[in-house]
Structure formats: C-alpha cells, structure tokens
Enzyme design. Sequence first.
Site, PDB file in Angstrom:
ATOM      1  N   ASP A   1      -7.413  -5.892  -5.894  1.00  0.00           N
ATOM      2  CA  ASP A   1      -6.991  -5.535  -6.826  1.00  0.00           C
ATOM      3  C   ASP A   1      -6.816  -5.613  -8.667  1.00  0.00           C
ATOM      4  O   ASP A   1      -7.398  -5.459  -8.869  1.00  0.00           O
ATOM      5  CB  ASP A   1      -5.353  -4.482  -6.981  1.00  0.00           C
ATOM      6  CG  ASP A   1      -5.268  -3.374  -6.004  1.00  0.00           C
ATOM      7  OD1 ASP A   1      -6.150  -3.191  -5.146  1.00  0.00           O
ATOM      8  OD2 ASP A   1      -3.990  -3.193  -5.003  1.00  0.00           O
TER       9      ASP A   1
ATOM     10  N   HIS B   1     -48.597  26.155  -2.655  1.00  0.00           N
ATOM     11  CA  HIS B   1     -49.103  25.232  -1.867  1.00  0.00           C
ATOM     12  C   HIS B   1     -50.513  24.714  -1.177  1.00  0.00           C
ATOM     13  O   HIS B   1     -51.239  24.064  -1.925  1.00  0.00           O
ATOM     14  CB  HIS B   1     -47.924  24.951  -1.332  1.00  0.00           C
ATOM     15  CG  HIS B   1     -46.282  24.561  -2.448  1.00  0.00           C
ATOM     16  ND1 HIS B   1     -45.753  25.411  -2.374  1.00  0.00           N
ATOM     17  CD2 HIS B   1     -45.444  23.398  -1.821  1.00  0.00           C
ATOM     18  CE1 HIS B   1     -44.928  25.452  -2.729  1.00  0.00           C
ATOM     19  NE2 HIS B   1     -44.189  23.535  -2.877  1.00  0.00           N
TER      20      HIS B   1
ATOM     21  N   HIS C   1       2.312   3.235  -3.160  1.00  0.00           N
ATOM     22  CA  HIS C   1       1.251   3.418  -4.091  1.00  0.00           C
ATOM     23  C   HIS C   1       1.147   4.909  -4.546  1.00  0.00           C
ATOM     24  O   HIS C   1       1.753   5.620  -5.168  1.00  0.00           O
ATOM     25  CB  HIS C   1       0.253   3.645  -3.873  1.00  0.00           C
ATOM     26  CG  HIS C   1      -0.882   2.281  -3.992  1.00  0.00           C
ATOM     27  ND1 HIS C   1      -1.280   2.576  -5.486  1.00  0.00           N
ATOM     28  CD2 HIS C   1      -1.957   1.208  -3.027  1.00  0.00           C
ATOM     29  CE1 HIS C   1      -1.884   0.641  -5.455  1.00  0.00           C
ATOM     30  NE2 HIS C   1      -2.311   0.561  -4.889  1.00  0.00           N
TER      31      HIS C   1
ATOM     32  N   GLN D   1       1.142  -0.939   0.476  1.00  0.00           N
ATOM     33  CA  GLN D   1      -0.127  -0.144  -0.276  1.00  0.00           C
ATOM     34  C   GLN D   1       1.391   1.383   0.362  1.00  0.00           C
ATOM     35  O   GLN D   1       0.459   2.178  -0.625  1.00  0.00           O
ATOM     36  CB  GLN D   1      -0.584  -0.243   1.166  1.00  0.00           C
ATOM     37  CG  GLN D   1      -2.236   1.157   0.734  1.00  0.00           C
ATOM     38  CD  GLN D   1      -2.853   0.558  -0.115  1.00  0.00           C
ATOM     39  OE1 GLN D   1      -3.350  -0.938  -0.095  1.00  0.00           O
ATOM     40  NE2 GLN D   1      -3.883   1.351  -1.011  1.00  0.00           N
TER      41      GLN D   1
ATOM     42  N   GLU E   1     -10.021   2.270   2.797  1.00  0.00           N
ATOM     43  CA  GLU E   1     -10.298   2.059   2.554  1.00  0.00           C
ATOM     44  C   GLU E   1     -10.344   0.476   1.883  1.00  0.00           C
ATOM     45  O   GLU E   1     -10.834  -0.383   1.749  1.00  0.00           O
ATOM     46  CB  GLU E   1      -9.242   2.327   1.198  1.00  0.00           C
ATOM     47  CG  GLU E   1      -9.507   2.063  -0.392  1.00  0.00           C
ATOM     48  CD  GLU E   1      -8.393   2.496  -1.400  1.00  0.00           C
ATOM     49  OE1 GLU E   1      -8.857   2.697  -2.408  1.00  0.00           O
ATOM     50  OE2 GLU E   1      -6.954   3.200  -0.619  1.00  0.00           O
ATOM     51  N   HIS E   2      -8.971  -0.259   2.702  1.00  0.00           N
ATOM     52  CA  HIS E   2      -9.393  -1.599   2.323  1.00  0.00           C
ATOM     53  C   HIS E   2      -8.519  -1.864   4.031  1.00  0.00           C
ATOM     54  O   HIS E   2      -8.132  -1.370   4.230  1.00  0.00           O
ATOM     55  CB  HIS E   2      -8.147  -1.868   1.890  1.00  0.00           C
ATOM     56  CG  HIS E   2      -7.230  -1.563   0.013  1.00  0.00           C
ATOM     57  ND1 HIS E   2      -7.092   0.123  -0.005  1.00  0.00           N
ATOM     58  CD2 HIS E   2      -7.969  -2.215  -0.734  1.00  0.00           C
ATOM     59  CE1 HIS E   2      -6.731   0.109  -1.366  1.00  0.00           C
ATOM     60  NE2 HIS E   2      -7.645  -1.042  -2.024  1.00  0.00           N
TER      61      HIS E   2
END
Length: 299
Positions: free
Chosen positions: A216, A276, A116, A113, A182-183
Amino acid sequence: MMWRVGESEMLRLSERPNDILLCVGGAQAVGCLAYGVEAYNNTGDGSNEEIISIDAIPPCDVIVGPGNKWVTAAKSIVNGHCGIDMLAGPSEVLVICDETANAEIVAADLIAQAEHDVVARAILVSTDEDIIAKIDKEVESQVNCLPEPNRSTATEALKQSFAVHCTDMEECIAISDRLAPEHLEIQTANSQEVGDKCANYGGLFIGTNAAEVLGDYGAGPNHTLPTGGTGRYTGGLSVFNFLGIRTWMRIDSREDSQEMVGDSIRMARLEGLEGHARAAEARSLTVEPAYKKARNGGS
C-alpha cells in the site's frame, strides 16, 4: 497558478492546458472530470461577496483510481461517456498459510484489511486447524486493542469474514483462484512455490515479510487492484490503462491480396452482407462486381 473555491483547489502544473491538478473528491469530482466545468468569473458587486474566478475544466478521456461506494457508483454512471479502469471494492485480502505461519502476523494482516470498511473481507485459508484456531484467538485479542472508529469498523467487517480448513495446499490454491482476491498473501514454509501455482489475484505478497500494507505505502506494487473476483480476467491499474491500442492496414499490391479478397466476398455473402461482398468485389481482378452486373441489366 492556483484558484481556491471553498475546499477545492486547482493547480496548473505548466503552461500546457492539459496539465492541471484538481484537489477535489467524491462523486462530484467524478462528474467534474467526466463532463467538465465551464469557466466561472464572479467579479463582485462591491459588496462583501467573495470574488471567485476559475478556469474552465475540460472533460477527461479516462477516470482511474479507487474510492468509496459513492465514487464507484459515479464511475459506473459516467462509464461510456469517458473511460474508467474498473469498478473496485469492497477491499479484500486472502491469506494462505500452513502450520509454520506466525499467528500474530497473520491476524494483524487480516485486521489491517478489515478496518478499511464494514463490508471489507478478510479470508483465511489453511491446511492446519490449530493455526486457524490460534489466528482466530489472536484476531479477537488484537481487534479489541484498536482505537475507535477502527475497532467498530473492523469488528463489523470480521463478521462476514471467514476461515477455510483445507485437506492440502492444492485445495487452498483452488479456493484462492476461485475467489481471485484483491490481495493474496502466502505465508507457508514454501511460499514462493505456492505463490507460483496461484493464477488469479490482484496483488501477490509472498512470505511473512511481504505485508500487504507495505504494498500500500512503499514497496512499489500498485494499490488499485481488481476486487470481487474480477482478478480472474483483469489486472490492476497500470501504465497500460493509459495506452491506446491502434490497428491499421495497408495493401500495396492488389495482385497479392486476391486470395483475401475472394475469402472476404464469400464470407460476406454467408453473413448476408451483400454491400460488404460488393465492396470486396470492387478490389477483385477476376470477379465482376455485382453492382456492375445490375447496372448493365444482369442478375
């Protein structure tokens, strides 16, 4: 049919004008998709100038998928002009583990990770101090074996990554749910049980064999997932992003709707929306519309 313009290509997949594949990238691609591009035809003037001809690219309704910070910034600008899925990034992983975890495997997943982006985050949450120390040592050893530029990127990302020692697994879960990673990887003796208790995440990877990298590239779970804590209220990109929710109403019996008509009249006047209220009164079988009273000289 295909057009080539520098590094860009457009491939028409069928005779239907909406089926095209654009081989473009970056923030400029987001602008192209959001606003469209007019047709261009350069027939040349007899010189050595390259002849270029492209069809018009219509503006799209929605742009989905991840990208770097420039793509994310571009998506934030066009949001509203067209739809977007989310503003994703930077990427992140959180690993919950106990004393049964394999330090080499956990370290490898954290580094995967970290490579990245220099702002990616790799987070370790564990109930065992010894396994944290083993993983920390393994991370240092493995990251030094990476080739460049991966090693420099991962090293920089690891500077802002961290480990948390918790008193029990319930605290691990509470921290994970607060961060909504995220993960989320679970590498414990009872991974399924722990995973079932977790509520907020983009993608869940249960057990030592369920590497995030497999998600992935081949296992099937979607790769476009919420980041930055947004997993507390939204999920990853899915077919639902391409489905429009439509609402509709039909009332065939004026008599059967009178209770609703009466409620609408009262609620509209409580909100100060006289127009209305009068629109509802026009459907009433018992109340004379206020506009008729006014027209007849009443109050």
